[in-house]
Design a protein around this motif. Structure first.
Motif, PDB file in Angstrom:
ATOM      1  N   CYS A 127       0.849  -1.191   0.000  1.00  0.00           N
ATOM      2  CA  CYS A 127       0.000   0.000   0.000  1.00  0.00           C
ATOM      3  C   CYS A 127       0.883   1.239   0.000  1.00  0.00           C
ATOM      4  CB  CYS A 127      -0.957   0.017   1.186  1.00  0.00           C
ATOM      5  SG  CYS A 127      -0.183   0.300   2.796  1.00  0.00           S
ATOM      6  N   VAL A 128       0.322   2.347  -0.456  1.00  0.00           N
ATOM      7  CA  VAL A 128       1.050   3.611  -0.491  1.00  0.00           C
ATOM      8  C   VAL A 128       0.435   4.576   0.504  1.00  0.00           C
ATOM      9  CG1 VAL A 128       1.708   3.315  -2.911  1.00  0.00           C
ATOM     10  CG2 VAL A 128      -0.371   4.587  -2.359  1.00  0.00           C
ATOM     11  N   GLY A 129       1.297   5.433   1.054  1.00  0.00           N
ATOM     12  CA  GLY A 129       0.818   6.408   2.014  1.00  0.00           C
ATOM     13  C   GLY A 129       1.741   7.598   2.087  1.00  0.00           C
ATOM     14  N   ALA A 130       1.801   8.217   3.268  1.00  0.00           N
ATOM     15  CA  ALA A 130       2.543   9.462   3.427  1.00  0.00           C
ATOM     16  C   ALA A 130       3.690   9.350   4.425  1.00  0.00           C
ATOM     17  CB  ALA A 130       1.601  10.587   3.861  1.00  0.00           C
ATOM     18  N   GLN A 131       3.507   8.616   5.526  1.00  0.00           N
ATOM     19  CA  GLN A 131       4.510   8.516   6.581  1.00  0.00           C
ATOM     20  C   GLN A 131       4.439   7.124   7.196  1.00  0.00           C
ATOM     21  OE1 GLN A 131       6.505  11.020   6.792  1.00  0.00           O
ATOM     22  NE2 GLN A 131       5.311  12.642   5.834  1.00  0.00           N
ATOM     23  N   VAL A 132       5.502   6.726   7.871  1.00  0.00           N
ATOM     24  CA  VAL A 132       5.553   5.389   8.451  1.00  0.00           C
ATOM     25  C   VAL A 132       4.451   5.195   9.488  1.00  0.00           C
ATOM     26  CG1 VAL A 132       6.912   3.873   9.952  1.00  0.00           C
ATOM     27  CG2 VAL A 132       7.966   4.923   7.949  1.00  0.00           C
ATOM     28  N   SER A 133       4.292   6.125  10.427  1.00  0.00           N
ATOM     29  CA  SER A 133       3.261   5.945  11.452  1.00  0.00           C
ATOM     30  C   SER A 133       1.872   5.864  10.830  1.00  0.00           C
ATOM     31  CB  SER A 133       3.322   7.068  12.480  1.00  0.00           C
ATOM     32  OG  SER A 133       3.161   8.333  11.872  1.00  0.00           O
ATOM     33  N   VAL A 167       1.079   4.579   7.737  1.00  0.00           N
ATOM     34  CA  VAL A 167       0.840   3.270   7.115  1.00  0.00           C
ATOM     35  C   VAL A 167       0.767   2.166   8.160  1.00  0.00           C
ATOM     36  CG1 VAL A 167       1.778   3.888   4.857  1.00  0.00           C
ATOM     37  CG2 VAL A 167       3.301   2.882   6.578  1.00  0.00           C
ATOM     38  N   LEU A 168       1.348   2.422   9.353  1.00  0.00           N
ATOM     39  CA  LEU A 168       1.262   1.435  10.429  1.00  0.00           C
ATOM     40  C   LEU A 168      -0.016   1.586  11.258  1.00  0.00           C
ATOM     41  CD1 LEU A 168       4.926   1.252  11.779  1.00  0.00           C
ATOM     42  CD2 LEU A 168       3.726  -0.404  10.322  1.00  0.00           C
ATOM     43  N   ALA A 169      -0.741   2.681  11.090  1.00  0.00           N
ATOM     44  CA  ALA A 169      -1.944   2.912  11.900  1.00  0.00           C
ATOM     45  C   ALA A 169      -2.967   1.774  11.786  1.00  0.00           C
ATOM     46  CB  ALA A 169      -2.570   4.256  11.546  1.00  0.00           C
ATOM     47  N   PRO A 170      -3.303   1.293  10.578  1.00  0.00           N
ATOM     48  CA  PRO A 170      -4.265   0.190  10.532  1.00  0.00           C
ATOM     49  C   PRO A 170      -3.713  -1.107  11.114  1.00  0.00           C
ATOM     50  CG  PRO A 170      -3.444   0.697   8.338  1.00  0.00           C
ATOM     51  CD  PRO A 170      -2.975   1.795   9.230  1.00  0.00           C
ATOM     52  N   VAL A 171      -2.395  -1.272  11.072  1.00  0.00           N
ATOM     53  CA  VAL A 171      -1.780  -2.439  11.710  1.00  0.00           C
ATOM     54  C   VAL A 171      -1.978  -2.355  13.216  1.00  0.00           C
ATOM     55  CG1 VAL A 171       0.373  -3.726  12.036  1.00  0.00           C
ATOM     56  CG2 VAL A 171      -0.082  -2.582   9.844  1.00  0.00           C
ATOM     57  N   PHE A 221      -5.677  -0.236   1.664  1.00  0.00           N
ATOM     58  CA  PHE A 221      -5.069   0.580   2.720  1.00  0.00           C
ATOM     59  C   PHE A 221      -4.381   1.827   2.161  1.00  0.00           C
ATOM     60  CE2 PHE A 221      -5.291  -3.775   4.240  1.00  0.00           C
ATOM     61  CZ  PHE A 221      -5.936  -3.610   5.460  1.00  0.00           C
ATOM     62  N   ASP A 222      -4.488   2.054   0.854  1.00  0.00           N
ATOM     63  CA  ASP A 222      -3.933   3.274   0.263  1.00  0.00           C
ATOM     64  C   ASP A 222      -4.651   4.511   0.796  1.00  0.00           C
ATOM     65  OD1 ASP A 222      -2.347   1.710  -1.381  1.00  0.00           O
ATOM     66  OD2 ASP A 222      -3.234   2.410  -3.262  1.00  0.00           O
ATOM     67  N   ILE A 223      -3.905   5.607   0.904  1.00  0.00           N
ATOM     68  CA  ILE A 223      -4.551   6.909   1.011  1.00  0.00           C
ATOM     69  C   ILE A 223      -4.297   7.650  -0.292  1.00  0.00           C
ATOM     70  CG2 ILE A 223      -4.363   7.005   3.512  1.00  0.00           C
ATOM     71  CD1 ILE A 223      -2.083   9.058   3.116  1.00  0.00           C
ATOM     72  N   SER A 224      -5.143   8.610  -0.587  1.00  0.00           N
ATOM     73  CA  SER A 224      -4.994   9.381  -1.817  1.00  0.00           C
ATOM     74  C   SER A 224      -3.611  10.043  -1.834  1.00  0.00           C
ATOM     75  CB  SER A 224      -6.093  10.437  -1.887  1.00  0.00           C
ATOM     76  OG  SER A 224      -5.970  11.197  -3.065  1.00  0.00           O
ATOM     77  N   PRO A 225      -2.804   9.786  -2.854  1.00  0.00           N
ATOM     78  CA  PRO A 225      -1.405  10.214  -2.823  1.00  0.00           C
ATOM     79  C   PRO A 225      -1.220  11.690  -3.165  1.00  0.00           C
ATOM     80  CG  PRO A 225      -1.855   9.084  -4.867  1.00  0.00           C
ATOM     81  CD  PRO A 225      -3.112   8.982  -4.049  1.00  0.00           C
ATOM     82  N   SER A 226      -0.129  12.230  -2.686  1.00  0.00           N
ATOM     83  CA  SER A 226       0.294  13.568  -3.090  1.00  0.00           C
ATOM     84  C   SER A 226       0.948  13.452  -4.457  1.00  0.00           C
ATOM     85  CB  SER A 226       1.289  14.128  -2.068  1.00  0.00           C
ATOM     86  OG  SER A 226       1.931  15.269  -2.573  1.00  0.00           O
ATOM     87  N   TRP A 227       0.332  14.013  -5.475  1.00  0.00           N
ATOM     88  CA  TRP A 227       0.858  13.843  -6.835  1.00  0.00           C
ATOM     89  C   TRP A 227       2.252  14.430  -7.026  1.00  0.00           C
ATOM     90  CZ3 TRP A 227      -4.567  15.875  -7.846  1.00  0.00           C
ATOM     91  CH2 TRP A 227      -5.496  14.820  -7.819  1.00  0.00           C
TER      92      TRP A 227
END
Length: 333
Positions: free
Chosen positions: A65-71, A73-77, A233-239
């Motif tokens: 999955c892609v996201g913005a920061q480590v914390s 992308v780990l939030a759903p975990v 688990f992706d969030i909308s990315p910063s283009w």
């Protein structure tokens, strides 16, 4: 391929973009400035980034999955493993600690004794593959073996490793990494490998349209129709960020992580030897030279201070001249 000013020894804080990545980012910004195109073309870089990261750590792209920061992308975990018993190094970077402290039971031990501390009371072992504070490289195989022997899950923060340290991400259950350090990307892109056998335990609590099975068919209304892959688990990315991330990761692939590792560790060991220190296996070195921070600053060397010591980090664009500049400052003032 890079344009560093001499004396940059701080990749462990942020990496410098390959020229190609910087130029692709500028092209995207130029289009945005005047409204030259729609966003769909920019978003191709997000999938390029996902696929490149997956290849770099040896996993399938559909499990990333892609996201913005480590914390983030780990939030759903953390939400999915709430109440479990975690074992974590005692000087772990907090992006791989605070999510567990907020949701679970956490026991900390010295990083060097992590594998020996896994027992039947541990449900999850979470650790950085390379420690931010001092560059220590974890015994990945030993920690994984100990965890498997006791039925524990393995969560790895690879932010300080991915891009210079070869490793097999598929040995873990979760691998998270921010891309703005050794992957030399703009700040704001991050990835997580979520193994298929564990991600059913995680709730996509940040799901939006970009997590849909059909992204462009997920703009409005019910029903819930999330992707069956880790994309849920992706969030909308910063283009803009991903426009610079994709080419940076592809440069790492082209050079090869093994070649980058050999270059980085050789320079780090040149630095260590110049200070009378034994060789190591890391691209990060810490020193306790009195007044080191000020000595380096006066010489134009940019490093960091972590846990009370100067931390120098060496990457593919670092040269012998950079190392010698730092050594001269530390040994001759």
């Amino acid at each position: 391929m890079w344009d560093p000013e001499p004396g940059w020894l701080n990749t462990a804080s942020y990496g410098l973009p390959p020229r190609r990545a910087f130029e692709e980012l500028q092209a995207m910004l130029a289009d945005w400035r005047v409204g030259r195109t729609s966003w769909e073309g920019w978003d191709i870089a997000t999938q390029r980034s996902r696929e490149s990261f997956a290849r770099l750590i040896g996993v399938a792209a559909e499990d990333v999955c892609v996201g913005a920061q480590v914390s983030q992308v780990l939030a759903p975990v953390a939400a999915g493993l709430a109440g479990n018993r975690f074992l974590v190094p005692d000087v772990e970077f907090t992006s791989n600690l605070f999510p567990w402290l907020a949701t679970a039971q956490v026991r900390t031990v010295p990083a060097a004794s992590l594998a020996d501390s896994v027992d039947s009371t541990v449900d999850v072992v979470a650790f950085s593959l390379v420690q931010s504070a001092d560059g220590a490289v974890a015994d990945y195989a030993a920690v994984v073996a100990a965890a498997r022997a006791h039925g524990a899950l393995v969560v790895v923060d690879a932010t300080q490793a991915c891009g210079w340290l070869p490793f097999d991400g598929s040995l873990a259950d979760v691998v998270a990494a921010g891309a703005y350090k050794w992957l030399m990307s703009p700040r704001g892109s991050a990835f997580a490998y979520l193994a298929p056998h564990v991600r059913e335990r995680f709730l996509p609590v940040a799901a939006g349209w970009y997590a849909g099975e059909d992204v462009h068919g997920s703009y409005y209304g019910e029903p819930l129709r999330l992707a069956s892959s880790a994309r849920r688990f992706d969030i909308s990315p910063s283009w803009p960020v991903y426009s610079g991330t994709a080419p940076a990761l592809e440069v790492v692939e082209e050079i090869g992580v093994a070649a980058i590792n050999a270059h980085n560790v050789q320079l780090a060991n040149r630095f260590r030897a110049g200070l009378g220190l034994p060789p190591g296996d890391s691209a990060i070195a810490v020193v306790d030279v009195p007044g080191a921070e000020e000595l380096l600053r006066r010489a134009g060397v940019r490093a960091a201070v972590r846990a009370g010591r100067v931390r120098a980090s060496f990457h593919i664009y670092t040269t012998d001249a950079d190392v010698d500049l730092a050594l001269n400052a530390l040994t001759h003032g």
